[in-house]
Structures are given as structure tokens and as C-alpha cells.
Design a protein around this motif. Structure first.
Motif, PDB file in Angstrom:
ATOM      1  N   UNK A  62      18.402  -6.139 -60.376  1.00  0.00           N
ATOM      2  CA  UNK A  62      19.129  -7.348 -60.767  1.00  0.00           C
ATOM      3  C   UNK A  62      19.323  -8.192 -59.503  1.00  0.00           C
ATOM      4  N   UNK A  63      18.447  -9.183 -59.278  1.00  0.00           N
ATOM      5  CA  UNK A  63      18.490  -9.969 -58.041  1.00  0.00           C
ATOM      6  C   UNK A  63      19.861 -10.573 -57.725  1.00  0.00           C
ATOM      7  N   UNK A  64      20.628 -10.919 -58.733  1.00  0.00           N
ATOM      8  CA  UNK A  64      21.937 -11.539 -58.503  1.00  0.00           C
ATOM      9  C   UNK A  64      22.930 -10.577 -57.858  1.00  0.00           C
ATOM     10  N   UNK A  65      22.652  -9.272 -57.967  1.00  0.00           N
ATOM     11  CA  UNK A  65      23.555  -8.269 -57.399  1.00  0.00           C
ATOM     12  C   UNK A  65      23.093  -7.759 -56.035  1.00  0.00           C
ATOM     13  N   UNK A  66      21.985  -8.301 -55.524  1.00  0.00           N
ATOM     14  CA  UNK A  66      21.480  -7.865 -54.219  1.00  0.00           C
ATOM     15  C   UNK A  66      22.300  -8.526 -53.122  1.00  0.00           C
ATOM     16  N   UNK A  67      23.128  -7.749 -52.426  1.00  0.00           N
ATOM     17  CA  UNK A  67      24.022  -8.318 -51.417  1.00  0.00           C
ATOM     18  C   UNK A  67      23.406  -8.356 -50.028  1.00  0.00           C
TER      19      UNK A  67
END
Length: 237
Positions: A62-67
Motif C-alpha cells: 500500500x504505497x500510501x503507508x510507505x513511510x
């Protein structure tokens, strides 16, 4: 050195971190590679393996959760002619480029050290498999801090020429779970290998801790002609 059960080694360790297995099937026909990743944080667990040419790379599920992609997004496996490179970080690219320039595996890794993830200072583990004229040779490297001292890097390389049928070698980043995580110690472990890729892949995948496992890559390379079969296991799918 006593040959260990890879299944038991994995089942008895909740968090070996990332691991590389290299070896040869009992029938002597195939070189074997297994590479797995595990994770405790959301950033580490938010990954999958995907094919990338003849190798693989990690990708955010999930790219949006890659910190922070710096230590989790890389190409674990690349192929250069008769060489297959397997590592737990972006040193894969370092080895690939240096081999192209004529350097050796050991020389390539002299420019790298452990990961800058204090206080763990995760070791960089790497393997190079070479098949020429029907003969398998592989080398395994670990770059680690000197007992957690970031000012000192210890580099070890183990070389296995024409390994014995049915035997493999297993190296992983951490001895076990902890805080900080204790780095792997000693020689790569001598472990058993299976002839059947599906059976071996299932054994490794099912033996990894259910909560912490993320992805697994398996490849069997025909030692006579260099052809190969591979399989990817992703917890996130």
C-alpha cells in the motif's frame, strides 16, 4: 559441522529477520536459492516481492503507508551472465555493477557496511552463485558492526566450491528477536535441501513465524544448462 534441519531452525526462531539459503539439491541437478524477509513495523510489513527481469524487487503493498523506502525498497535478486546475486539490501546493485567492471564479490562489498538503523545496525547479508561448465560455486558475505559499535565494521566472506549434494548454507540477520536486535554470529548454518522446489518452498514459508513473515523467493537453477524455475510467496496478496 552438524547439518541442521532448516525447518527446525526457522520454527524455533520467532524473528531471524531476513535470510538467505543457498545450496544444491540431493540429486545434484539444481542450485537452490531462498530469500525471505520479515518485519515488525508497519513499514517493513507493507511489502511484496515482484518479478523484475530475471530477478525480483520489493514493492510497497500500500504505497500510501510507505513511510521510509530507504532500507525496505530494493532489488534482492539480480542476474549477470552465469552469476546470480542475492542480498538483503541495495548492495545487490553494488555487487552487480562491480562485477560488470571486473571486480570480485569481496572487492565489491568492501565499499559497503551494515545498515544505518541504530541501535540495531542490521547486518548486510549477500550471496553470489556462479555456475560454469556444470560446476556450482557460491559465496556468502556478512557485513556487521563490531558488537554494536558503529565505528567498526567487520566483514566476513565464506566460499563454497562444488558444494555437496543435498546440503545448503543459511545465514540470517539476527540471532533472535530483541531490543536491540542481536546480529547473526558465526559461520552460515549447514542445512538440508530438498529436490522438489514446491516442497522446499512450502517448508520454508510454513516454518516462518506467521505474524512476522512478509515474503519469500525460491529459485531452482539447472546446473547443466542454466535454466531456472522460481516462485514468490507474499503474505500481502
Amino acid at each position: 559441522m552438524e547439518r541442521l534441519s532448516l525447518e527446525n531452525e526457522l520454527k524455533s526462531n520467532e524473528y531471524p529477520g531476513r535470510g538467505i539459503v543457498t545450496g544444491k539439491t540431493p540429486d545434484g541437478k539444481h542450485a537452490v536459492i531462498a530469500y525471505f524477509i520479515m518485519g515488525r513495523s508497519e513499514n517493513s510489513r507493507n511489502r511484496v516481492f515482484v518479478e523484475d527481469g530475471e530477478g525480483i524487487r520489493t514493492k510497497a503493498y500500500e504505497p500510501s503507508k510507505l513511510s521510509d523506502p530507504s532500507l525496505v525498497i530494493y532489488a534482492p535478486v539480480r542476474v549477470l551472465g552465469s552469476n546470480t546475486i542475492v542480498t538483503n539490501g541495495d548492495q545487490t546493485d553494488t555487487v552487480y555493477e562491480k562485477l560488470k567492471e571486473g571486480s570480485t564479490f569481496g572487492q565489491a562489498l568492501m565499499s559497503r557496511e551494515f545498515e544505518p538503523d541504530a541501535p540495531n545496525y542490521t547486518p548486510r547479508i549477500s550471496a553470489l552463485l556462479n555456475i560454469e561448465n556444470g560446476v556450482l560455486r557460491y559465496q556468502i558475505s556478512i557485513l556487521k558492526s563490531n558488537n554494536g559499535n558503529p565505528a567498526s565494521c567487520s566483514r566476513y566472506t565464506f566460499d563454497y566450491e562444488n558444494p555437496v549434494n543435498g546440503e545448503g548454507h543459511f545465514i540470517h540477520t539476527y540471532i533472535h528477536d530483541g531490543s536491540p536486535l542481536p546480529s547473526f554470529e558465526g559461520e552460515p548454518k549447514l542445512v538440508d535441501i530438498k529436490d522438489d522446489m514446491e516442497e522446499f518452498g512450502s517448508l520454508v514459508w510454513e516454518s516462518l513465524n506467521t505474524d512476522n513473515k512478509v515474503s519469500l523467493f525460491i529459485r531452482y537453477i539447472n546446473i547443466e544448462d542454466g535454466s531456472y524455475r522460481s516462485k514468490i510467496y507474499n503474505k500481502n496478496c
